[in-house]
Motif scaffolding. Structure first.
Motif, PDB file in Angstrom:
ATOM      1  N   ARG A  39     -32.757  41.954  -0.379  1.00  0.00           N
ATOM      2  CA  ARG A  39     -33.604  40.837   0.045  1.00  0.00           C
ATOM      3  C   ARG A  39     -34.180  40.096  -1.155  1.00  0.00           C
ATOM      4  O   ARG A  39     -34.198  38.867  -1.189  1.00  0.00           O
ATOM      5  N   ILE A  40     -34.643  40.846  -2.156  1.00  0.00           N
ATOM      6  CA  ILE A  40     -35.207  40.232  -3.359  1.00  0.00           C
ATOM      7  C   ILE A  40     -34.130  39.432  -4.087  1.00  0.00           C
ATOM      8  O   ILE A  40     -34.374  38.309  -4.535  1.00  0.00           O
ATOM      9  N   SER A  41     -32.942  39.998  -4.190  1.00  0.00           N
ATOM     10  CA  SER A  41     -31.836  39.309  -4.849  1.00  0.00           C
ATOM     11  C   SER A  41     -31.519  37.991  -4.139  1.00  0.00           C
ATOM     12  O   SER A  41     -31.293  36.961  -4.785  1.00  0.00           O
ATOM     13  N   GLY A  42     -31.505  38.021  -2.820  1.00  0.00           N
ATOM     14  CA  GLY A  42     -31.263  36.800  -2.047  1.00  0.00           C
ATOM     15  C   GLY A  42     -32.346  35.764  -2.274  1.00  0.00           C
ATOM     16  O   GLY A  42     -32.061  34.566  -2.422  1.00  0.00           O
ATOM     17  N   ALA A  43     -33.590  36.202  -2.333  1.00  0.00           N
ATOM     18  CA  ALA A  43     -34.702  35.279  -2.558  1.00  0.00           C
ATOM     19  C   ALA A  43     -34.605  34.657  -3.948  1.00  0.00           C
ATOM     20  O   ALA A  43     -34.830  33.448  -4.115  1.00  0.00           O
ATOM     21  N   VAL A  44     -34.252  35.449  -4.942  1.00  0.00           N
ATOM     22  CA  VAL A  44     -34.088  34.932  -6.308  1.00  0.00           C
ATOM     23  C   VAL A  44     -32.988  33.880  -6.328  1.00  0.00           C
ATOM     24  O   VAL A  44     -33.135  32.816  -6.931  1.00  0.00           O
ATOM     25  N   GLN A  45     -31.889  34.167  -5.658  1.00  0.00           N
ATOM     26  CA  GLN A  45     -30.769  33.226  -5.629  1.00  0.00           C
ATOM     27  C   GLN A  45     -31.187  31.902  -4.997  1.00  0.00           C
ATOM     28  O   GLN A  45     -30.867  30.834  -5.521  1.00  0.00           O
ATOM     29  N   VAL A  46     -31.890  31.950  -3.900  1.00  0.00           N
ATOM     30  CA  VAL A  46     -32.343  30.729  -3.233  1.00  0.00           C
ATOM     31  C   VAL A  46     -33.264  29.935  -4.148  1.00  0.00           C
ATOM     32  O   VAL A  46     -33.116  28.711  -4.294  1.00  0.00           O
ATOM     33  N   LEU A  47     -34.207  30.603  -4.783  1.00  0.00           N
ATOM     34  CA  LEU A  47     -35.139  29.918  -5.674  1.00  0.00           C
ATOM     35  C   LEU A  47     -34.426  29.307  -6.875  1.00  0.00           C
ATOM     36  O   LEU A  47     -34.745  28.195  -7.310  1.00  0.00           O
TER      37      LEU A  47
END
Length: 62
Positions: A39-47
């Motif tokens: 989830r954190i990795s996905g959030a970083v990618q979006v940002l």
């Protein structure tokens, strides 16, 4: 002598069960941590994509 062996067997079985329970708990924690990291990795990618879009708009205004 037999009583000592049986006592040792009982002790070892208890340790084995305790170890199995600990392993199960660790597996559950690992699974939860893997999900959190995903989830954190996905959030970083979006940002990062949002930042890239913002930079692109600043360089190439529409």
């Amino acid at each position: 002598m037999r009583e000592q062996i049986e006592a040792r067997i009982g002790h070892l079985k208890a340790e084995l069960e305790s170890g199995r329970q600990m392993m199960q708990e660790l597996d559950e924690k690992r699974s939860g941590l893997s999900y959190t990291l995903m989830r954190i990795s996905g959030a970083v990618q979006v940002l990062e994509e949002l930042i890239a879009e913002d930079v692109e708009e600043a360089v190439l205004p529409q």
